[in-house]
Design a protein around this motif. Sequence first.
Motif, PDB file in Angstrom:
ATOM      1  N   GLN A   5      25.425 103.221  23.568  1.00 18.15           N
ATOM      2  CA  GLN A   5      24.986 104.723  24.048  1.00 18.15           C
ATOM      3  C   GLN A   5      24.535 105.505  23.029  1.00 18.15           C
ATOM      4  OE1 GLN A   5      28.925 107.077  24.411  1.00 18.15           O
ATOM      5  NE2 GLN A   5      27.749 109.382  24.348  1.00 18.15           N
TER       6      GLN A   5
ATOM      7  N   TYR B 162      27.390 103.184  28.771  1.00 18.16           N
ATOM      8  CA  TYR B 162      28.391 104.752  27.777  1.00 18.16           C
ATOM      9  C   TYR B 162      29.457 103.539  27.665  1.00 18.16           C
ATOM     10  CZ  TYR B 162      24.805 108.355  27.915  1.00 18.16           C
ATOM     11  OH  TYR B 162      23.382 108.848  27.347  1.00 18.16           O
TER      12      TYR B 162
ATOM     13  N   PHE C  70      24.023 102.214  33.882  1.00 20.54           N
ATOM     14  CA  PHE C  70      24.842 103.420  33.084  1.00 20.54           C
ATOM     15  C   PHE C  70      26.088 102.993  33.013  1.00 20.54           C
ATOM     16  CE2 PHE C  70      26.332 108.169  33.120  1.00 20.54           C
ATOM     17  CZ  PHE C  70      25.508 109.094  32.364  1.00 20.54           C
TER      18      PHE C  70
END
Length: 458
Positions: free
Chosen positions: A150, A144, A140
């Motif tokens: 993203q 991001y 994750f």
Amino acid sequence: MIQRNTFKYLLFILGFPVHLITLLFYRSKQKKDTYYAILEEVKASFIASGIEHEWRNEYKEQYIRKQAFFNKQVKEQEMNQEINKLVDERFTKELLEKTNEISEQKGIRQLTYHTYFQSLLEKPLFLLLTFIPGILMYLFLVIYSNAYVQFIFERLIMSVFVIAGVSILVFTILYLSPFDSAANLLGEAATKEQIAAFNQMHGLDLPYLSQLWNALKGIATFNLGASFTGNEDVATSIANKFPITLIIAVLSLLMAVVIAIPVGIISATRQNSFLDYSFMFIALIGLSIPNFWQGLIFILNFSIKLQWLPATYSPQNWLSIIMPIIVLGTGLTASVARMTRSSMLEIINEDYIITAKAKGLNERQVLWKHAVGNAMIPIITVIGLLFGGMLGGAAVTEKVFNISGIGSYIVDKQFIPDIPAIMGGVIYIAITISLVNVLIDILYAFFDPRIRSKMKQL
């Protein structure tokens, strides 16, 4: 990411085992932190000075004067609650201000969990030890950490919800359809027992929610089941039929882009000229011609009379795909050409284009460096919208040229209705359109620097 609550909670949930252990070490380190030692000293000095008592008397006088001004009776319990709240807020505020002031003078930074965890992430040994339990969290973080990754990831997640919504809608329409699959397949001579056995075998006697759940579960696991007709595996059939539809649609799209964009640019730069009128007249004809009629005319002339091209599609003969591509791409070419002309006309009359010309740039530089890039956004949007229509609308072209593609497959199955086959075909098309939309969003960022800057600010 920490400033957004959604991301903060996701990071904690995805890396819960890592955070649980890290939090224990943080608590032990926090007790030894100089900042918190200063905080405790300031807090003790505040309490020893009796400043809370002074604030309490001050707020009590203010409260009594306020109630007297409005001719209201003083209620002891309400007054104490409000005074306690005000004193606590002021105590906390001044405590932090004084602590921060002393810490800045001594050059000491506050140790928070976020800063502590961030410092651990910079240590390779910590990453190595926590990689397996925290793999989802780290994935994750990687996604991001880059604005473009993203952007693509969020669009793919949105596509999953779109596909799920399409699946539910299509299944509901088929469920409410007046067609009876068992009666259509077994014929008029079928008995009630045979129809009941057919429905039980294919799960059509189950309640709506049970059937919907089975359908969605099959889509999620890529197990679309067996077709009602011939008991063929739906996923295998679609995998064999979908590529030719996709190839024709993509080649038609390329034909439209190669022809329509230059035509639209020429028409816009030569507005109200003979070329402009000629191109737009041809484009209007292209929009007006139905696919089935154009296909039949092509077969009549190029296959029967001139015998240049095969009348029907054959995988072994690449010439047989030429006419389907042209027929399917005609309407798209006309639409893109008209949109390109309209978008270019709007752009070339903007103030910054006039300024560029006033600076001495020649027409070609103004056109390619300033006009075309800004005009591409609405053109890309139209191409994306029409591409989805091409996949669904290819059924007519496939029928005319006897192409065993996904469009004709869905049309043949919908009159039964063969629910697994239709659901499979629709899902394949929905996935393709969703991926195309993701590509279009990426192209937006490529052509428009304003979108790129917004992506980096997310």
